[in-house]
Design an enzyme around this catalytic site. Sequence first.
Site, PDB file in Angstrom:
ATOM      1  N   HIS A   1      89.564  33.119  45.441  1.00 24.29           N
ATOM      2  CA  HIS A   1      88.022  33.001  45.100  1.00 24.29           C
ATOM      3  C   HIS A   1      87.764  31.860  44.622  1.00 24.29           C
ATOM      4  O   HIS A   1      86.395  31.505  44.357  1.00 24.29           O
ATOM      5  CB  HIS A   1      87.996  34.223  44.210  1.00 24.29           C
ATOM      6  CG  HIS A   1      88.480  34.052  42.668  1.00 24.29           C
ATOM      7  ND1 HIS A   1      89.844  33.987  42.687  1.00 24.29           N
ATOM      8  CD2 HIS A   1      87.927  33.444  41.383  1.00 24.29           C
ATOM      9  CE1 HIS A   1      90.187  33.427  41.197  1.00 24.29           C
ATOM     10  NE2 HIS A   1      89.123  33.371  40.781  1.00 24.29           N
ATOM     11  N   ASP A   2      88.570  30.797  44.291  1.00 25.78           N
ATOM     12  CA  ASP A   2      88.080  29.387  43.718  1.00 25.78           C
ATOM     13  C   ASP A   2      88.468  28.379  44.966  1.00 25.78           C
ATOM     14  O   ASP A   2      88.277  27.250  44.780  1.00 25.78           O
ATOM     15  CB  ASP A   2      89.186  29.209  42.718  1.00 25.78           C
ATOM     16  CG  ASP A   2      88.806  29.856  41.390  1.00 25.78           C
ATOM     17  OD1 ASP A   2      87.705  30.091  41.327  1.00 25.78           O
ATOM     18  OD2 ASP A   2      89.804  30.011  40.523  1.00 25.78           O
TER      19      ASP A   2
ATOM     20  N   GLU B   1      98.186  32.398  36.425  1.00 28.64           N
ATOM     21  CA  GLU B   1      97.574  31.497  36.967  1.00 28.64           C
ATOM     22  C   GLU B   1      97.837  30.176  36.108  1.00 28.64           C
ATOM     23  O   GLU B   1      97.434  30.042  34.911  1.00 28.64           O
ATOM     24  CB  GLU B   1      96.053  31.306  37.210  1.00 28.64           C
ATOM     25  CG  GLU B   1      95.288  30.604  38.114  1.00 28.64           C
ATOM     26  CD  GLU B   1      93.975  30.153  37.913  1.00 28.64           C
ATOM     27  OE1 GLU B   1      93.245  29.693  38.433  1.00 28.64           O
ATOM     28  OE2 GLU B   1      93.556  30.396  36.628  1.00 28.64           O
TER      29      GLU B   1
ATOM     30  N   ASP C   1      94.577  34.565  33.970  1.00 23.17           N
ATOM     31  CA  ASP C   1      93.702  33.547  34.274  1.00 23.17           C
ATOM     32  C   ASP C   1      94.132  32.548  33.243  1.00 23.17           C
ATOM     33  O   ASP C   1      94.464  32.536  32.099  1.00 23.17           O
ATOM     34  CB  ASP C   1      92.453  34.031  33.728  1.00 23.17           C
ATOM     35  CG  ASP C   1      91.178  32.921  34.229  1.00 23.17           C
ATOM     36  OD1 ASP C   1      91.296  32.517  35.229  1.00 23.17           O
ATOM     37  OD2 ASP C   1      90.671  32.617  33.411  1.00 23.17           O
TER      38      ASP C   1
ATOM     39  N   ASP D   1      92.755  41.454  36.502  1.00 27.64           N
ATOM     40  CA  ASP D   1      92.529  39.968  35.961  1.00 27.64           C
ATOM     41  C   ASP D   1      92.552  39.967  34.347  1.00 27.64           C
ATOM     42  O   ASP D   1      91.765  40.881  33.722  1.00 27.64           O
ATOM     43  CB  ASP D   1      91.411  39.284  36.421  1.00 27.64           C
ATOM     44  CG  ASP D   1      91.571  37.884  36.993  1.00 27.64           C
ATOM     45  OD1 ASP D   1      92.069  37.137  36.217  1.00 27.64           O
ATOM     46  OD2 ASP D   1      91.218  37.607  38.208  1.00 27.64           O
TER      47      ASP D   1
ATOM     48  N   ASN E   1      75.805  50.912  46.741  1.00 29.92           N
ATOM     49  CA  ASN E   1      74.436  51.538  46.122  1.00 29.92           C
ATOM     50  C   ASN E   1      73.277  50.688  46.548  1.00 29.92           C
ATOM     51  O   ASN E   1      72.213  50.890  45.860  1.00 29.92           O
ATOM     52  CB  ASN E   1      74.470  51.781  44.599  1.00 29.92           C
ATOM     53  CG  ASN E   1      74.690  50.687  44.028  1.00 29.92           C
ATOM     54  OD1 ASN E   1      75.010  49.526  44.342  1.00 29.92           O
ATOM     55  ND2 ASN E   1      74.570  50.535  42.429  1.00 29.92           N
TER      56      ASN E   1
HETATM   57  O1  TEU Z   1      90.412  29.034  37.479  1.00 28.76           O
HETATM   58  C1  TEU Z   1      90.964  28.086  36.495  1.00 28.76           C
HETATM   59  C2  TEU Z   1      91.093  26.991  37.398  1.00 28.76           C
HETATM   60  O2  TEU Z   1      92.127  26.309  37.266  1.00 28.76           O
HETATM   61  C3  TEU Z   1      90.067  26.326  38.076  1.00 28.76           C
HETATM   62  O3  TEU Z   1      89.635  25.279  37.341  1.00 28.76           O
HETATM   63  C4  TEU Z   1      90.200  26.247  39.390  1.00 28.76           C
HETATM   64  O4  TEU Z   1      91.150  25.014  39.570  1.00 28.76           O
HETATM   65  C5  TEU Z   1      88.998  25.799  39.979  1.00 28.76           C
HETATM   66  O5  TEU Z   1      88.086  26.914  40.050  1.00 28.76           O
HETATM   67  C6  TEU Z   1      89.168  25.149  41.241  1.00 28.76           C
HETATM   68  O6  TEU Z   1      87.903  24.781  41.791  1.00 28.76           O
HETATM   69  C7  TEU Z   1      90.263  30.326  36.720  1.00 28.76           C
HETATM   70  C8  TEU Z   1      89.581  31.171  37.562  1.00 28.76           C
HETATM   71  O7  TEU Z   1      90.172  31.713  38.737  1.00 28.76           O
HETATM   72  C9  TEU Z   1      88.104  30.690  37.953  1.00 28.76           C
HETATM   73  O8  TEU Z   1      87.213  31.464  38.944  1.00 28.76           O
HETATM   74  C10 TEU Z   1      87.449  30.734  36.416  1.00 28.76           C
HETATM   75  O9  TEU Z   1      86.312  29.830  36.785  1.00 28.76           O
HETATM   76  C11 TEU Z   1      88.344  29.918  35.532  1.00 28.76           C
HETATM   77  O10 TEU Z   1      89.673  30.410  35.400  1.00 28.76           O
HETATM   78  C12 TEU Z   1      87.718  30.045  34.127  1.00 28.76           C
HETATM   79  O11 TEU Z   1      87.951  31.217  33.820  1.00 28.76           O
HETATM   80 CA    CA Z   2      76.215  47.611  44.195  1.00 31.80          CA
END
Ligand code: TEU
Ligand code: CA
Length: 564
Positions: free
Chosen positions: A331-332, A257, A200, A99, A24
């Site tokens: 994503h991390d 995780e 998570d 998640d 959008n």
């Molecule tokens: O990440 C947990 C985690 O262990 C992170 O500390 C990870 O090792 C770090 O981001 C690496 O740089 C999870 C999610 O995947 C993350 O996106 C969240 O920020 C975090 O939990 C808190 O919910």
């Molecule tokens: Ca959007």
Amino acid sequence: MNEAEWWRDSVVYQIYPKSFNDSNGDGIGDIRGIIEKLDYLKQLGVDVIWLNPIYQSPQVDNGYDISNYREIAPQFGTLTDFISLLDAVHQRHMRLILDLVVNHTSSEHPWFKAAKQSKNNQYHDYYIWKNGNKQQLPNNWGSSFGGSTWEYVDQVGQYYLHLFAKQQPDLNWENPKVRQDVYEIMRFWLNKGVDGFRMDVISLLSKKPTYPDGPIIQNKAYGSYYYGAANGPKIHDYLREMNQQVLSHYDIMTVGETPHTSVIEAEKYTDERRNELNMVFHFDHMHLDYDENGKFSTKRFKLSELKQVFNKWQLGMAKHHGWNSLYWSNHDQARPLTRFGVDDTKFRIKSAKMLATVLHFQQGTPFIYQGEELGMTNAKFTSIDDYQDIETHNIYQDFINHKHLSKEYTMKTIYLKSRDNARTPMQWTNGHNAGFTIGKPWLSVNPNYTRINVEQALNDKKSIFYYYQRLIKLRHSLPIMTTGDFELLDPDNEQVFSYLRRNQEQILLIAGNFSGKSAQVIFPTAVQNRSCKQIISNDNHIIKNDNSVVLPAYGAVVYSFNVN
Ligand code: TEU
Ligand code: CA
């Protein structure tokens, strides 16, 4: 091993909704945007889609701070949109997992708002409080995103615990009401037809009751909380209870995780006889390029160490009735091409395919992070203001103000390791904003979208996309990829990653060259002088001799040998 369980030969695709596709024009990816791209995912051939959090959230940590677990964040859409997505995924014979973020809530969650009103409030005990005064912190733990893990609330005269940002207070899992409320949330989504959860930081739910100080590592100002929070005394009780009361009643998959979890500990989470989780994400390979300051380093991994990590997990999970997850990124993490392969140079495509080969032929469930199938790379933004992530901004402050490192060095580690490298918008076309949005994207598009994008990949038979498509097809048609035994070859070789997969009838030899020079791989005795067939390769110039093969730079090949 129960081979009937669908998640064992499934391939999962991770979508970071904020950066996937904006329907959008507000610059933020959304659920309708995902629906528009389901045929693309079907074409890739993945079985399961995992969505990062889409619930209502103030977005302090991009949705990992949830203020309402039963509503969709308005920027992503509505519950009706979500149901349409789920239906559309199921219609295409794929599955969808969500998640589950239940180590902490947002500080804007009604439970926390009530909890901080008074010690007598019925929700006070939903969180972890310690008495104290403003001068004396309860212990030395440092939060993942900077500062102490303890935040003082005047109104109650106590500190609450937050392992992550102070807007992410930790839930008190000791409280049975918390657990029951979480199980209700899980049932809410499962009853709508969701096919499982990625959980998570599930290894952090149970804290040691003494809340001991942690060692000071990685030159940090505070102690590590892992010592008192990772794999705590009751974690397996909680997960078995969750399994018994919720998970076991549905045909679903679960992946926990689990930061700070060794193979030995992971066996407990995933041993199918214990009835906890199906698999976990460990971080051992992600830690190989950490240095004395932790993740944000310029150090490069060593191939022999990488092989050692995979070997340990392959053997450990197989022996103890567990199951592996297989991933290069999420994503991390930085983009794997930049981190483990060759970024952006003439070997980009080959090294992306090589990395995919050595991962996907291992035992476990492979996870593909969005854009990995295109060979997306890190984004080298020049200014800290171009980064949005809370972790990145915290590191910037910490490195410059506390560790007194130079700005130049700090920025270098950020473009090697920032989580935003993975979060730049998905690159669909070579048009405006890579076809991600007609508006202004919430995070800048990687300028290399003009070369690296879906449209290009789909028009090029030799693209990374089609290579992933073949790997996924192979996993569906070759049972040995799911069930075969793993045997690492040549562990000390710093150039080539090679291993065997074997069962009664067949042996696969997998070899990937991690270097820019050609490399010879001599076949192990188990497969010497046997007839063989090439299953897949990323290079037409592989030279196969009688009992050896020469791999060009970043070459990868898989051979199948008949045993009988
Ligand atoms: O990440 C947990 C985690 O262990 C992170 O500390 C990870 O090792 C770090 O981001 C690496 O740089 C999870 C999610 O995947 C993350 O996106 C969240 O920020 C975090 O939990 C808190 O919910
Ligand atoms: Ca959007």
